[in-house]
Design a protein around this motif. Structure first.
Motif, PDB file in Angstrom:
ATOM      1  N   ASP A 202      51.574  40.697  32.089  1.00  0.00           N
ATOM      2  CA  ASP A 202      51.699  39.355  32.655  1.00  0.00           C
ATOM      3  C   ASP A 202      51.136  39.289  34.068  1.00  0.00           C
ATOM      4  O   ASP A 202      50.526  38.287  34.461  1.00  0.00           O
ATOM      5  CB  ASP A 202      53.170  38.928  32.674  1.00  0.00           C
ATOM      6  N   SER A 203      51.331  40.344  34.841  1.00  0.00           N
ATOM      7  CA  SER A 203      50.844  40.344  36.226  1.00  0.00           C
ATOM      8  C   SER A 203      49.317  40.289  36.270  1.00  0.00           C
ATOM      9  O   SER A 203      48.731  39.625  37.136  1.00  0.00           O
ATOM     10  CB  SER A 203      51.341  41.591  36.959  1.00  0.00           C
ATOM     11  N   VAL A 204      48.680  40.964  35.323  1.00  0.00           N
ATOM     12  CA  VAL A 204      47.218  40.944  35.263  1.00  0.00           C
ATOM     13  C   VAL A 204      46.722  39.566  34.833  1.00  0.00           C
ATOM     14  O   VAL A 204      45.767  39.034  35.398  1.00  0.00           O
ATOM     15  CB  VAL A 204      46.700  42.025  34.291  1.00  0.00           C
ATOM     16  N   VAL A 205      47.390  38.985  33.833  1.00  0.00           N
ATOM     17  CA  VAL A 205      47.017  37.645  33.373  1.00  0.00           C
ATOM     18  C   VAL A 205      47.134  36.641  34.515  1.00  0.00           C
ATOM     19  O   VAL A 205      46.250  35.784  34.708  1.00  0.00           O
ATOM     20  CB  VAL A 205      47.902  37.213  32.184  1.00  0.00           C
ATOM     21  N   LEU A 206      48.204  36.746  35.282  1.00  0.00           N
ATOM     22  CA  LEU A 206      48.387  35.839  36.421  1.00  0.00           C
ATOM     23  C   LEU A 206      47.274  36.029  37.444  1.00  0.00           C
ATOM     24  O   LEU A 206      46.733  35.054  37.978  1.00  0.00           O
ATOM     25  CB  LEU A 206      49.745  36.081  37.074  1.00  0.00           C
ATOM     26  N   GLN A 207      46.918  37.259  37.688  1.00  0.00           N
ATOM     27  CA  GLN A 207      45.841  37.550  38.638  1.00  0.00           C
ATOM     28  C   GLN A 207      44.511  36.969  38.152  1.00  0.00           C
ATOM     29  O   GLN A 207      43.765  36.356  38.938  1.00  0.00           O
ATOM     30  CB  GLN A 207      45.715  39.068  38.818  1.00  0.00           C
ATOM     31  N   LEU A 208      44.236  37.156  36.864  1.00  0.00           N
ATOM     32  CA  LEU A 208      42.996  36.616  36.303  1.00  0.00           C
ATOM     33  C   LEU A 208      42.992  35.093  36.329  1.00  0.00           C
ATOM     34  O   LEU A 208      41.956  34.461  36.557  1.00  0.00           O
ATOM     35  CB  LEU A 208      42.811  37.117  34.867  1.00  0.00           C
ATOM     36  N   HIS A 209      44.165  34.514  36.108  1.00  0.00           N
ATOM     37  CA  HIS A 209      44.276  33.054  36.148  1.00  0.00           C
ATOM     38  C   HIS A 209      44.011  32.519  37.558  1.00  0.00           C
ATOM     39  O   HIS A 209      43.231  31.567  37.743  1.00  0.00           O
ATOM     40  CB  HIS A 209      45.662  32.630  35.679  1.00  0.00           C
ATOM     41  N   LYS A 210      44.637  33.112  38.545  1.00  0.00           N
ATOM     42  CA  LYS A 210      44.489  32.632  39.919  1.00  0.00           C
ATOM     43  C   LYS A 210      43.069  32.824  40.442  1.00  0.00           C
ATOM     44  O   LYS A 210      42.601  32.047  41.284  1.00  0.00           O
ATOM     45  CB  LYS A 210      45.491  33.340  40.827  1.00  0.00           C
ATOM     46  N   SER A 211      42.382  33.838  39.950  1.00  0.00           N
ATOM     47  CA  SER A 211      41.010  34.080  40.399  1.00  0.00           C
ATOM     48  C   SER A 211      39.985  33.212  39.670  1.00  0.00           C
ATOM     49  O   SER A 211      38.808  33.181  40.042  1.00  0.00           O
ATOM     50  CB  SER A 211      40.648  35.550  40.195  1.00  0.00           C
ATOM     51  N   GLY A 212      40.429  32.498  38.616  1.00  0.00           N
ATOM     52  CA  GLY A 212      39.516  31.664  37.829  1.00  0.00           C
ATOM     53  C   GLY A 212      38.827  32.418  36.706  1.00  0.00           C
ATOM     54  O   GLY A 212      38.112  31.819  35.893  1.00  0.00           O
ATOM     55  N   ILE A 213      39.050  33.719  36.625  1.00  0.00           N
ATOM     56  CA  ILE A 213      38.365  34.536  35.619  1.00  0.00           C
ATOM     57  C   ILE A 213      38.913  34.276  34.220  1.00  0.00           C
ATOM     58  O   ILE A 213      38.169  34.264  33.236  1.00  0.00           O
ATOM     59  CB  ILE A 213      38.467  36.024  35.991  1.00  0.00           C
ATOM     60  N   LEU A 214      40.218  34.019  34.109  1.00  0.00           N
ATOM     61  CA  LEU A 214      40.802  33.751  32.800  1.00  0.00           C
ATOM     62  C   LEU A 214      40.187  32.501  32.170  1.00  0.00           C
ATOM     63  O   LEU A 214      39.906  32.473  30.970  1.00  0.00           O
ATOM     64  CB  LEU A 214      42.318  33.590  32.916  1.00  0.00           C
ATOM     65  N   GLN A 215      39.955  31.495  32.965  1.00  0.00           N
ATOM     66  CA  GLN A 215      39.316  30.282  32.456  1.00  0.00           C
ATOM     67  C   GLN A 215      37.910  30.583  31.953  1.00  0.00           C
ATOM     68  O   GLN A 215      37.493  30.091  30.895  1.00  0.00           O
ATOM     69  CB  GLN A 215      39.263  29.211  33.546  1.00  0.00           C
ATOM     70  N   LEU A 216      37.179  31.403  32.689  1.00  0.00           N
ATOM     71  CA  LEU A 216      35.830  31.774  32.269  1.00  0.00           C
ATOM     72  C   LEU A 216      35.865  32.517  30.943  1.00  0.00           C
ATOM     73  O   LEU A 216      35.013  32.306  30.069  1.00  0.00           O
ATOM     74  CB  LEU A 216      35.161  32.640  33.340  1.00  0.00           C
ATOM     75  N   ILE A 217      36.855  33.392  30.776  1.00  0.00           N
ATOM     76  CA  ILE A 217      37.015  34.126  29.516  1.00  0.00           C
ATOM     77  C   ILE A 217      37.236  33.153  28.360  1.00  0.00           C
ATOM     78  O   ILE A 217      36.653  33.301  27.272  1.00  0.00           O
ATOM     79  CB  ILE A 217      38.179  35.132  29.621  1.00  0.00           C
ATOM     80  N   HIS A 218      38.056  32.140  28.586  1.00  0.00           N
ATOM     81  CA  HIS A 218      38.318  31.162  27.522  1.00  0.00           C
ATOM     82  C   HIS A 218      37.078  30.321  27.219  1.00  0.00           C
ATOM     83  O   HIS A 218      36.867  29.920  26.058  1.00  0.00           O
ATOM     84  CB  HIS A 218      39.501  30.278  27.901  1.00  0.00           C
ATOM     85  N   PHE A 219      36.245  30.071  28.223  1.00  0.00           N
ATOM     86  CA  PHE A 219      34.975  29.376  27.967  1.00  0.00           C
ATOM     87  C   PHE A 219      34.104  30.225  27.038  1.00  0.00           C
ATOM     88  O   PHE A 219      33.465  29.697  26.116  1.00  0.00           O
ATOM     89  CB  PHE A 219      34.222  29.113  29.271  1.00  0.00           C
TER      90      PHE A 219
END
Length: 242
Positions: A202-219
């Motif tokens: 969860d901590s990694v997911v939160l970090q990726l989310h805050k950095s905008g990288i998680l959104q890019l992954i979903h794109f």
């Protein structure tokens, strides 16, 4: 062969650029670099995958334009058959180079134009310079594109670095059958490993989310739906019924 030279408003005052995209004016490339800050637009029309530079051991996101070498299924005699054109295509025939350092200053970026590109003309197309030597509106647009690409290199590198750090890339292949017998295999590319994405702490997911990288992954994941459209383009080109 490309012939990039530094652009200036004296030697190139009469240069024009033909902005249309056709097989006669564009190299038929199977892939083009995809920049993370344009993923939001790209994911509606192109599959976004990853290519590994084996020599440098680095990964690059690319928009898939075809299913085999020297094939661009979006490039037609009528123009580019998509509402959004990837920036690395749109910027042609320009690129950014670096002028060597001098005693007074460090190396500086310089705008280059490929004089051997079929898009370059002195007869037709968009002028690059105004009569008094200033940049035309079109040249300013190109300069803005290239500056954005260069200025966001760190963002692009951080995205790919995160994918490697968390082991989120996996190789894949895609078998495409055009007539029920003739099969073509797309291989040598990578995509997001969804199982490993779900297993992240969860901590990694939160970090990726805050950095905008998680959104890019979903794109990237959302763009996989465009494989169906790409295959259909291939079938149409080959004259095979749906």
């Amino acid at each position: 062969m490309a012939n990039p030279v530094a652009l200036n408003n004296i030697a190139h005052k009469d240069l024009r650029i033909i902005r249309q995209h056709t097989p006669a004016l564009n190299e038929s490339l199977m892939i083009t670099l995809a920049l993370p800050f344009e993923f939001r637009r790209l994911q509606h029309e192109y599959p976004i995958v990853f290519y590994k530079d084996e020599q440098k051991q680095t990964f690059h996101a690319v928009a898939l334009l075809g299913l085999e070498q020297n094939e661009n299924l979006y490039l037609t005699e009528a123009g580019w058959d998509a509402s959004y054109i990837p920036l690395m295509i749109e910027r042609q025939p320009f690129l950014i180079g670096m002028r060597g350092p001098s005693e007074q200053r460090e190396s500086q970026p310089v705008l280059l134009v490929d004089l051997d590109s079929p898009k370059v003309s002195e007869v037709e197309g968009e002028p690059l310079f105004l009569p008094h030597g200033g940049h035309s509106e079109y040249l300013q647009q190109v300069t803005d594109i290239l500056n954005a690409i260069r200025e966001r290199e760190a963002e692009t590198a951080a995205f790919h670095r995160a994918l490697i750090e968390h082991d989120l890339l996996e190789s894949f292949f895609l078998d495409v059958s055009l007539d029920g017998a003739d099969k073509h295999r797309l291989a040598g590319y990578y995509t997001i490993n969804e199982d490993k994405l779900r297993e992240l702490d969860d901590s990694v997911v939160l970090q990726l989310h805050k950095s905008g990288i998680l959104q890019l992954i979903h794109f990237v994941l959302a763009s996989q739906s465009n494989f169906a459209g790409l295959i259909e383009r291939k079938r149409v080109q080959a004259g095979v019924g749906s």
